[in-house]
Design a protein around this motif. Structure first.
Motif, PDB file in Angstrom:
ATOM      1  N   UNK A 136      17.662  28.938  43.411  1.00  0.00           N
ATOM      2  CA  UNK A 136      16.088  29.191  43.045  1.00  0.00           C
ATOM      3  C   UNK A 136      16.074  29.708  41.546  1.00  0.00           C
ATOM      4  N   UNK A 137      15.030  29.080  40.949  1.00  0.00           N
ATOM      5  CA  UNK A 137      14.778  29.367  39.297  1.00  0.00           C
ATOM      6  C   UNK A 137      14.004  30.757  39.244  1.00  0.00           C
ATOM      7  N   UNK A 138      14.049  31.287  38.225  1.00  0.00           N
ATOM      8  CA  UNK A 138      13.294  32.554  37.959  1.00  0.00           C
ATOM      9  C   UNK A 138      11.900  32.574  38.277  1.00  0.00           C
ATOM     10  N   UNK A 139      11.426  33.386  38.978  1.00  0.00           N
ATOM     11  CA  UNK A 139       9.971  33.363  39.380  1.00  0.00           C
ATOM     12  C   UNK A 139       9.506  32.883  40.697  1.00  0.00           C
ATOM     13  N   UNK A 140      10.552  32.145  41.362  1.00  0.00           N
ATOM     14  CA  UNK A 140      10.640  31.798  42.822  1.00  0.00           C
ATOM     15  C   UNK A 140      10.778  32.957  43.713  1.00  0.00           C
ATOM     16  N   UNK A 141      10.183  32.919  44.846  1.00  0.00           N
ATOM     17  CA  UNK A 141       9.999  34.174  45.545  1.00  0.00           C
ATOM     18  C   UNK A 141      10.710  33.812  47.037  1.00  0.00           C
ATOM     19  N   UNK A 142      11.348  34.774  47.329  1.00  0.00           N
ATOM     20  CA  UNK A 142      11.994  34.726  48.930  1.00  0.00           C
ATOM     21  C   UNK A 142      11.073  35.677  49.923  1.00  0.00           C
ATOM     22  N   UNK A 143      10.645  35.303  50.800  1.00  0.00           N
ATOM     23  CA  UNK A 143      10.092  36.209  51.707  1.00  0.00           C
ATOM     24  C   UNK A 143      10.933  36.200  53.098  1.00  0.00           C
ATOM     25  N   UNK A 144      11.197  37.540  53.387  1.00  0.00           N
ATOM     26  CA  UNK A 144      12.128  37.663  54.630  1.00  0.00           C
ATOM     27  C   UNK A 144      11.376  38.685  55.684  1.00  0.00           C
ATOM     28  N   UNK A 165       8.602  45.108  58.705  1.00  0.00           N
ATOM     29  CA  UNK A 165       8.236  44.897  57.395  1.00  0.00           C
ATOM     30  C   UNK A 165       8.590  43.340  56.878  1.00  0.00           C
ATOM     31  N   UNK A 166       7.946  42.956  55.937  1.00  0.00           N
ATOM     32  CA  UNK A 166       7.890  41.792  55.230  1.00  0.00           C
ATOM     33  C   UNK A 166       8.294  42.069  54.066  1.00  0.00           C
ATOM     34  N   UNK A 167       9.458  41.412  53.481  1.00  0.00           N
ATOM     35  CA  UNK A 167       9.973  41.644  52.286  1.00  0.00           C
ATOM     36  C   UNK A 167       9.753  40.633  51.162  1.00  0.00           C
TER      37      UNK A 167
END
Length: 180
Positions: A136-144, A165-167
């Motif tokens: 993943x490139x900088x700025x991409x988001x991971x939602x867990x 929780x949603x991280x």
């Protein structure tokens, strides 16, 4: 005759459940309120690419395309769920922006994703961390959902409908190496 059909259907069901128990994440459908929170907290914008690893029936993929204007891809190992997901995509009329394909989430290329959604086990999250950090490139988001990423500090912690929780993690140079 009816009991024979019942035995066959029961046997297939038992085999399907047994196979699913070998996977790193059991299928648990996400309620509509919670999946919208995933996408809202990740700040999904029209045209961005959302990838749902272990997408199940594709409901997050459909919502990302239909309600947020994103391009959305789901990766799912279960061929039956892939079929169901693609039917939902057609019924929702988002086939031009959404798709679900059969594949192994541990081998999926997510390098063009702006947002990666995970509703997996803590073990699966751990196994995916290095791949996500590398691809993943900088700025991409991971939602867990439910399980945090080991050693990563979330940018946002939201709450699902049921209180879990949603991280949300935003990729950067230090993310995945040391906690901030």
């Amino acid at each position: 005759m009816a009991w024979t059909i019942g035995l066959v259907v029961g046997g297939i069901t038992v085999l399907w459940i047994a196979w699913n128990l070998t996977l790193d994440a059991l299928w648990q459908p996400t309620d509509r309120v919670t999946l919208r929170r995933f996408l809202f907290l990740a700040e999904v914008q029209p045209g961005e690419h959302v990838v749902d690893l272990g997408c199940g029936d594709g409901r997050i993929v459909v919502a990302a395309a239909k309600e947020f204007g994103a391009r959305a891809t789901g990766i799912e190992i279960d061929p039956f769920r892939v079929l169901v997901a693609n039917v939902w995509i057609r019924l929702a009329r988002v086939a031009g922006r959404a798709r679900v394909r059969r594949g192994n989430m541990y081998e999926a290329d997510v390098s063009d994703a702006d947002v990666v959604v995970l509703f997996l086990s803590s073990t699966a999250n751990f196994r995916l961390q290095e791949r996500l950090r590398r691809q993943l490139r900088p700025g991409a988001r991971v939602v867990s959902y439910y399980h945090p990423m080991w050693g990563w500090q979330p940018d946002v912690v939201g709450e699902a409908r049921g209180g879990h929780p949603i991280y949300v993690y935003r990729m950067g140079e230090d993310l995945g190496r040391v906690a901030r």
